[in-house]
Design an enzyme around this catalytic site. Structure first.
Site, PDB file in Angstrom:
ATOM      1  N   CYS A  71      -1.817 -23.131 -25.961  1.00  0.00           N
ATOM      2  CA  CYS A  71      -0.448 -23.597 -26.286  1.00  0.00           C
ATOM      3  C   CYS A  71       0.553 -23.328 -25.168  1.00  0.00           C
ATOM      4  CB  CYS A  71       0.032 -22.964 -27.591  1.00  0.00           C
ATOM      5  SG  CYS A  71       0.479 -21.207 -27.451  1.00  0.00           S
TER       6      CYS A  71
ATOM      7  N   PHE B 219      -7.297  -4.730  -0.017  1.00  0.00           N
ATOM      8  CA  PHE B 219      -8.705  -5.087  -0.185  1.00  0.00           C
ATOM      9  C   PHE B 219      -9.576  -4.550   0.934  1.00  0.00           C
ATOM     10  CE2 PHE B 219      -7.066  -7.648  -3.437  1.00  0.00           C
ATOM     11  CZ  PHE B 219      -8.117  -8.096  -4.218  1.00  0.00           C
TER      12      PHE B 219
ATOM     13  N   THR C 285       0.830  -1.214   0.000  1.00  0.00           N
ATOM     14  CA  THR C 285       0.000   0.000   0.000  1.00  0.00           C
ATOM     15  C   THR C 285       0.861   1.259   0.000  1.00  0.00           C
ATOM     16  OG1 THR C 285      -0.216  -0.176   2.414  1.00  0.00           O
ATOM     17  CG2 THR C 285      -2.037  -1.019   1.086  1.00  0.00           C
TER      18      THR C 285
ATOM     19  N   CYS D 279      -1.331 -18.800 -31.473  1.00  0.00           N
ATOM     20  CA  CYS D 279      -2.400 -19.763 -31.797  1.00  0.00           C
ATOM     21  C   CYS D 279      -3.806 -19.186 -31.650  1.00  0.00           C
ATOM     22  CB  CYS D 279      -2.257 -21.019 -30.929  1.00  0.00           C
ATOM     23  SG  CYS D 279      -2.801 -20.776 -29.216  1.00  0.00           S
TER      24      CYS D 279
ATOM     25  N   GLN E 276       1.496 -13.048  -0.232  1.00  0.00           N
ATOM     26  CA  GLN E 276       0.173 -13.199  -0.828  1.00  0.00           C
ATOM     27  C   GLN E 276      -0.005 -12.220  -1.991  1.00  0.00           C
ATOM     28  OE1 GLN E 276      -3.015 -13.981   2.422  1.00  0.00           O
ATOM     29  NE2 GLN E 276      -1.442 -12.801   3.472  1.00  0.00           N
TER      30      GLN E 276
ATOM     31  N   HIS F 251      -0.080 -16.595  -4.265  1.00  0.00           N
ATOM     32  CA  HIS F 251      -1.219 -16.283  -5.131  1.00  0.00           C
ATOM     33  C   HIS F 251      -0.807 -15.974  -6.565  1.00  0.00           C
ATOM     34  CE1 HIS F 251      -3.572 -15.121  -1.226  1.00  0.00           C
ATOM     35  NE2 HIS F 251      -3.498 -16.432  -1.418  1.00  0.00           N
TER      36      HIS F 251
END
Length: 240
Positions: A131, A34, A27, A152, A102, A120
């Site tokens: 692919c 969050f 931060t 692809c 995390q 994470h």
């Protein structure tokens, strides 16, 4: 001040430190977390962030997922703060053995840390689901709509763990190894409510458990030292 001095003394006399960090570590680099008052959960979108960052939402509303992902998860101009920088210095000095994070922003590596276990995943790794060709975060940022493989034509997915997805077992096993062997475990910038990641601290058996978080956590009573301070300000005081 006495608590900061205690922290610095513990760091000075430890040579097998492991750091476990969450969103609060970044931060101070301008990346919103969050759950704080200005975090992502308190901003207004058509859907809650937790919904938009779920595997189901990714599969069913891919356009909307990528709109949010580019807007809020790709802070590619962010720079490491003092917590990232000092952790890299501690590793270079041989005192810090691993960072378990995390976070998906790659700022620990940007600061120079080498042994970073990303529970994470990372925004800097993206792969074609057909692919398996790898793509950079910049490729995703500069794409429009749903990003597709330039070889692809397959859909590209970020190598991040979405809600409803499991953690990478090898990464978890490495984290358990380092945490269980640490002589000092520093936990910073996390409210310790996201499982299974938060449960990893149960594998630490030493007597130098330090919690650094601006707000209190349910684990405060288990720590040997608690600092309710911005983590960058605390780490800035470390001298090697």
């Amino acid at each position: 001040m006495a608590d900061i001095d205690t922290f610095l003394d513990l760091v000075k006399h430890s040579d097998n430190i492991v750091f476990f960090g969450g969103a609060g570590v970044s931060t101070e680099s301008g990346i919103p977390d969050f759950r704080s008052t200005d975090g992502l959960y308190h901003q207004h979108y058509k859907y809650p962030p937790e919904t938009m960052l779920s595997h189901t939402f990714y599969e069913q509303h891919m356009d909307e997922f990528y709109r949010f992902y580019r807007d809020k998860m790709l802070a590619l101009d962010a720079q490491p703060n003092m917590a990232h920088i000092k952790l890299a210095e501690l590793e270079q000095a041989g005192k810090l053995k691993a960072i378990v994070t995390q976070n998906i922003d790659g700022l620990h590596q940007k600061a120079g840390s080498k042994n970073v276990l990303e529970l994470h995943g990372s925004v800097h790794r993206n792969y074609c689901q057909h692919c398996h060709k790898l793509f950079s975060a910049e490729y995703i940022k500069n794409s429009t709509g749903i990003p597709h493989c330039d070889d692809c034509g397959g859909t590209i997915k970020p190598d991040v763990v979405l809600y409803e997805e499991g953690l990478d077992n090898d990464t978890v096993q490495q984290a358990l190894y380092y945490i269980s062997h640490a002589d000092m475990l520093i936990i910073g910038g996390t409210s310790l409510v996201v499982y299974p990641a938060a449960g990893l601290i149960n594998y630490y058996h030493g007597h130098k458990l330090v919690l650094i978080n601006k707000s209190s956590t349910d684990m405060d009573s288990r720590a040997d030292l608690v600092l309710h301070e911005p983590i960058g300000q605390v780490f800035a005081k470390i001298t090697l």
